[in-house]
Design an enzyme around this catalytic site. Structure first.
Site, mmCIF file in Angstrom:
data_model
loop_
_atom_site.group_PDB
_atom_site.id
_atom_site.type_symbol
_atom_site.label_atom_id
_atom_site.label_comp_id
_atom_site.label_asym_id
_atom_site.label_seq_id
_atom_site.Cartn_x
_atom_site.Cartn_y
_atom_site.Cartn_z
ATOM 1 N N ARG A 161 0.817 -1.223 0.000
ATOM 2 C CA ARG A 161 0.000 0.000 0.000
ATOM 3 C C ARG A 161 0.849 1.270 0.000
ATOM 4 O O ARG A 161 0.663 2.164 -0.836
ATOM 5 C CB ARG A 161 -0.926 -0.005 1.231
ATOM 6 C CG ARG A 161 -2.034 -1.045 1.135
ATOM 7 C CD ARG A 161 -2.722 -1.208 2.459
ATOM 8 N NE ARG A 161 -1.836 -1.826 3.441
ATOM 9 C CZ ARG A 161 -2.075 -2.980 4.055
ATOM 10 N NH1 ARG A 161 -3.197 -3.627 3.833
ATOM 11 N NH2 ARG A 161 -1.228 -3.477 4.924
ATOM 12 N N ILE A 162 1.799 1.371 0.954
ATOM 13 C CA ILE A 162 2.554 2.629 1.089
ATOM 14 C C ILE A 162 3.574 2.766 -0.046
ATOM 15 O O ILE A 162 3.765 3.858 -0.585
ATOM 16 C CB ILE A 162 3.209 2.718 2.483
ATOM 17 C CG1 ILE A 162 2.103 2.706 3.563
ATOM 18 C CG2 ILE A 162 4.058 3.975 2.610
ATOM 19 C CD1 ILE A 162 2.602 2.540 4.989
ATOM 20 N N THR A 264 10.952 4.585 6.360
ATOM 21 C CA THR A 264 9.768 4.857 7.193
ATOM 22 C C THR A 264 9.092 3.544 7.579
ATOM 23 O O THR A 264 7.943 3.555 8.004
ATOM 24 C CB THR A 264 8.729 5.705 6.420
ATOM 25 O OG1 THR A 264 8.460 5.057 5.174
ATOM 26 C CG2 THR A 264 9.183 7.122 6.192
ATOM 27 N N SER A 265 9.783 2.410 7.405
ATOM 28 C CA SER A 265 9.098 1.125 7.635
ATOM 29 C C SER A 265 9.175 0.728 9.115
ATOM 30 O O SER A 265 8.329 1.157 9.912
ATOM 31 C CB SER A 265 9.652 0.050 6.697
ATOM 32 O OG SER A 265 10.996 -0.265 6.992
ATOM 33 N N ARG A 266 10.167 -0.075 9.464
ATOM 34 C CA ARG A 266 10.423 -0.390 10.869
ATOM 35 C C ARG A 266 11.927 -0.357 11.079
ATOM 36 O O ARG A 266 12.697 -0.767 10.203
ATOM 37 C CB ARG A 266 9.878 -1.785 11.235
ATOM 38 C CG ARG A 266 8.369 -1.834 11.466
ATOM 39 C CD ARG A 266 7.943 -1.114 12.746
ATOM 40 N NE ARG A 266 6.514 -1.188 12.974
ATOM 41 C CZ ARG A 266 5.618 -0.260 12.611
ATOM 42 N NH1 ARG A 266 6.014 0.841 12.005
ATOM 43 N NH2 ARG A 266 4.332 -0.414 12.879
ATOM 44 N N GLU A 295 13.238 2.160 20.034
ATOM 45 C CA GLU A 295 12.585 3.485 20.105
ATOM 46 C C GLU A 295 12.162 3.766 21.536
ATOM 47 O O GLU A 295 11.717 2.840 22.227
ATOM 48 C CB GLU A 295 11.374 3.498 19.174
ATOM 49 C CG GLU A 295 11.796 3.358 17.710
ATOM 50 C CD GLU A 295 10.626 3.384 16.737
ATOM 51 O OE1 GLU A 295 9.476 3.598 17.159
ATOM 52 O OE2 GLU A 295 10.876 3.183 15.544
ATOM 53 N N HIS A 317 9.437 8.629 14.635
ATOM 54 C CA HIS A 317 8.349 7.717 14.228
ATOM 55 C C HIS A 317 7.070 8.539 13.994
ATOM 56 O O HIS A 317 6.072 8.381 14.693
ATOM 57 C CB HIS A 317 8.097 6.619 15.271
ATOM 58 C CG HIS A 317 7.446 5.417 14.667
ATOM 59 N ND1 HIS A 317 7.733 4.133 15.027
ATOM 60 C CD2 HIS A 317 6.493 5.315 13.693
ATOM 61 C CE1 HIS A 317 7.010 3.279 14.325
ATOM 62 N NE2 HIS A 317 6.241 3.989 13.506
HETATM 63 P P1 NAD Z 1 1.815 -3.759 2.957
HETATM 64 O O1 NAD Z 1 1.700 -5.079 3.609
HETATM 65 O O2 NAD Z 1 0.684 -3.251 2.106
HETATM 66 O O3 NAD Z 1 3.142 -3.710 2.052
HETATM 67 C C1 NAD Z 1 4.355 -4.282 2.423
HETATM 68 C C2 NAD Z 1 5.008 -4.866 1.172
HETATM 69 O O4 NAD Z 1 6.324 -5.307 1.493
HETATM 70 C C3 NAD Z 1 4.240 -6.084 0.624
HETATM 71 O O5 NAD Z 1 3.917 -5.891 -0.740
HETATM 72 C C4 NAD Z 1 5.241 -7.222 0.780
HETATM 73 O O6 NAD Z 1 5.160 -8.194 -0.270
HETATM 74 C C5 NAD Z 1 6.568 -6.468 0.722
HETATM 75 N N1 NAD Z 1 7.693 -7.247 1.233
HETATM 76 C C6 NAD Z 1 7.690 -8.211 2.185
HETATM 77 N N2 NAD Z 1 8.934 -8.705 2.329
HETATM 78 C C7 NAD Z 1 9.736 -8.002 1.489
HETATM 79 C C8 NAD Z 1 11.135 -8.033 1.197
HETATM 80 N N3 NAD Z 1 11.967 -8.912 1.813
HETATM 81 N N4 NAD Z 1 11.608 -7.171 0.272
HETATM 82 C C9 NAD Z 1 10.809 -6.291 -0.359
HETATM 83 N N5 NAD Z 1 9.465 -6.230 -0.144
HETATM 84 C C10 NAD Z 1 8.944 -7.074 0.779
HETATM 85 O O7 NAD Z 1 2.117 -2.725 4.125
HETATM 86 P P2 NAD Z 1 1.985 -1.132 4.106
HETATM 87 O O8 NAD Z 1 0.627 -0.738 4.532
HETATM 88 O O9 NAD Z 1 2.527 -0.635 2.807
HETATM 89 O O10 NAD Z 1 2.994 -0.783 5.304
HETATM 90 C C11 NAD Z 1 4.371 -1.154 5.237
HETATM 91 C C12 NAD Z 1 5.032 -0.991 6.578
HETATM 92 O O11 NAD Z 1 5.260 0.395 6.826
HETATM 93 C C13 NAD Z 1 4.179 -1.437 7.777
HETATM 94 O O12 NAD Z 1 4.292 -2.825 7.984
HETATM 95 C C14 NAD Z 1 4.762 -0.649 8.924
HETATM 96 O O13 NAD Z 1 5.765 -1.396 9.560
HETATM 97 C C15 NAD Z 1 5.388 0.572 8.233
HETATM 98 N N6 NAD Z 1 4.701 1.843 8.583
HETATM 99 C C16 NAD Z 1 5.385 2.802 9.256
HETATM 100 C C17 NAD Z 1 4.757 4.010 9.558
HETATM 101 C C18 NAD Z 1 5.488 5.113 10.268
HETATM 102 O O14 NAD Z 1 4.846 5.914 10.947
HETATM 103 N N7 NAD Z 1 6.779 5.250 10.109
HETATM 104 C C19 NAD Z 1 3.422 4.227 9.198
HETATM 105 C C20 NAD Z 1 2.760 3.219 8.513
HETATM 106 C C21 NAD Z 1 3.405 2.022 8.212
#
Ligand code: NAD
Length: 369
Positions: A161-162, A264-266, A295, A317
């Site tokens: 999604r993101i 911005t992931s984890r 964190e 974060h």
């Molecule tokens: P999502 O599940 O829609 O997308 C994650 C994508 O990563 C999936 O398409 C998955 O196939 C892919 N993926 C998994 N393993 C992988 C790898 N080894 N290499 C490359 N791609 C891989 O999730 P999302 O809604 O897009 O959110 C992603 C992440 O962003 C969340 O899990 C969360 O940890 C993080 N996030 C952080 C904040 C923040 O405030 N910083 C806010 C929202 C989300």
């Protein structure tokens, strides 16, 4: 009026809580801004609550589910990432948990984009120059220059999604886009972005003819001017493609010395010691981080090294921290609203009580266990 349910929230999620109280729920909110101790969460769950509202800083594992085995029926998490919740243990105790996907997608992607811009154009250093009264002349290249984002190549790591929302924003800046995702590839979306890029070029909106394509990880890392990470945290053993320390000495060395990393992931997706070394030794040009291995970021983190200060942007974060995104009571707009609706769905047996049909339940497999 539905049956009265008892809920404990490990943090205040704003006015959305009133939706529960108006329905006769008894809601207790942990009053402090920091996370409650784990022992308190366990104690509250043991006391017989029906629902638990959690955040990403609470560790929800077998100990919590064991404490709730008599009564606890749902854990509602105010975040999309759920690496703090043990899915295996939730399933073992047959307790569904919900998250807040989608409502934070655009806010998080735009923040990643802004982080990229702040890093590349040196906004922090430039503002310091002005505020600290060290700006003494206009000069073609002194005391420093930044790098444009427009027209550059970005690698999007994780096209969920993101990642897809980030692609949309980068396309607007005439960037070329390399996509990498070993588990989910949205070729339709990528095709539509390419058509959009082609139209912008044909109609004279973009001077350059830009492109987007899926590639392998090596090509993504070695060709990109910017690398933006949008994966969930997946630890060893949890999947065939774990993301824990995906960015380490080996992968950081694959990036160009002129390239920038945005995360911005984890936090644990990036090995911070390796990143600090990469910045100190200039294997890459810079990094902007919103998330950390631990964190809040510790006072002695190598990322705070003054020697890399100009190339390392650090945020708390904060990517989803827009007012509407965080607090709207509307489940189509806000994380708080979605958290509350996810909890209501399970406790009040919406969708005929079938968790596999409840849109915000993550571990839908509990419905068939
Ligand atoms: P999502 O599940 O829609 O997308 C994650 C994508 O990563 C999936 O398409 C998955 O196939 C892919 N993926 C998994 N393993 C992988 C790898 N080894 N290499 C490359 N791609 C891989 O999730 P999302 O809604 O897009 O959110 C992603 C992440 O962003 C969340 O899990 C969360 O940890 C993080 N996030 C952080 C904040 C923040 O405030 N910083 C806010 C929202 C989300």
């Amino acid at each position: 009026m539905p049956k009265k349910f008892r809920v404990f929230a490990t943090c205040d999620i704003g006015d959305a809580i009133d939706l529960l109280r108006q329905r006769g729920y008894e809601v207790e909110i942990y009053p402090k801004p920091e996370a409650p101790p784990k022992s308190l969460i366990v104690e509250k769950v043991k006391s017989g609550i029906d629902g638990l509202i959690t955040t990403l800083r609470d560790s929800i594992d077998a100990e919590v589910f064991e404490a709730g085995k008599e009564k606890l029926r749902v854990v509602a998490q105010i975040a999309v990432g759920f690496d703090n919740i043990s899915r295996a243990d939730a399933n073992r105790y047959k307790i569904p948990f919900t998250n807040t996907a989608e409502v934070l997608t655009e806010a998080t992607a735009e923040f990643a984009f802004f982080m990229m811009g702040a890093l590349a154009r040196k906004l922090w250093t430039a503002e310091h120059l002005t505020r600290d009264n060290k700006w003494s002349y206009w000069h073609p290249y002194l005391p420093f220059l930044g790098d444009e984002v427009t027209g550059k190549t970005i690698a999007i790591i994780g096209t969920g999604r993101i990642g897809l929302a980030m692609i949309k924003k980068c396309a607007g800046f005439d960037m070329n886009i390399l996509c990498y995702d070993p588990a989910y590839q949205n070729h339709d979306y990528v095709k539509a972005i390419q058509e959009n890029m082609d139209l912008r070029h044909v109609r004279g909106i973009s001077k350059t003819k830009n492109w987007i394509k899926y590639v392998g990880v090596d090509e993504a890392l070695s060709q990109a001017d910017f690398v933006s990470v949008h994966v969930p945290l997946i630890r060893e053993g949890e999947s065939a493609a774990p993301t824990y320390h995906l960015f380490n000495e080996r992968t950081l060395r694959r990036m160009k010395p002129t390239a920038f990393l945005v995360n911005t992931s984890r936090g644990p997706v990036v090995e911070e010691a390796a990143l600090a070394k990469a910045l100190r030794e200039k294997w890459i040009a810079g990094a902007a981080l919103d998330v950390y291995e631990k964190e809040p970021l510790s006072a002695d983190s190598p990322l705070r090294d003054p020697a890399i200060e100009d190339r390392c942007r650090l945020y708390p974060h904060f990517a989803s921290a827009g007012r509407i995104t965080r607090l709207s009571s509307d489940p189509e707009k806000g994380m708080a609203g979605r958290t509350v609706q996810g909890l209501i769905d399970v406790l009040e047996g919406n969708y005929g009580g079938d968790v596999t049909k409840m849109p915000y339940v993550v571990n839908k497999e509990v419905g068939s266990l």
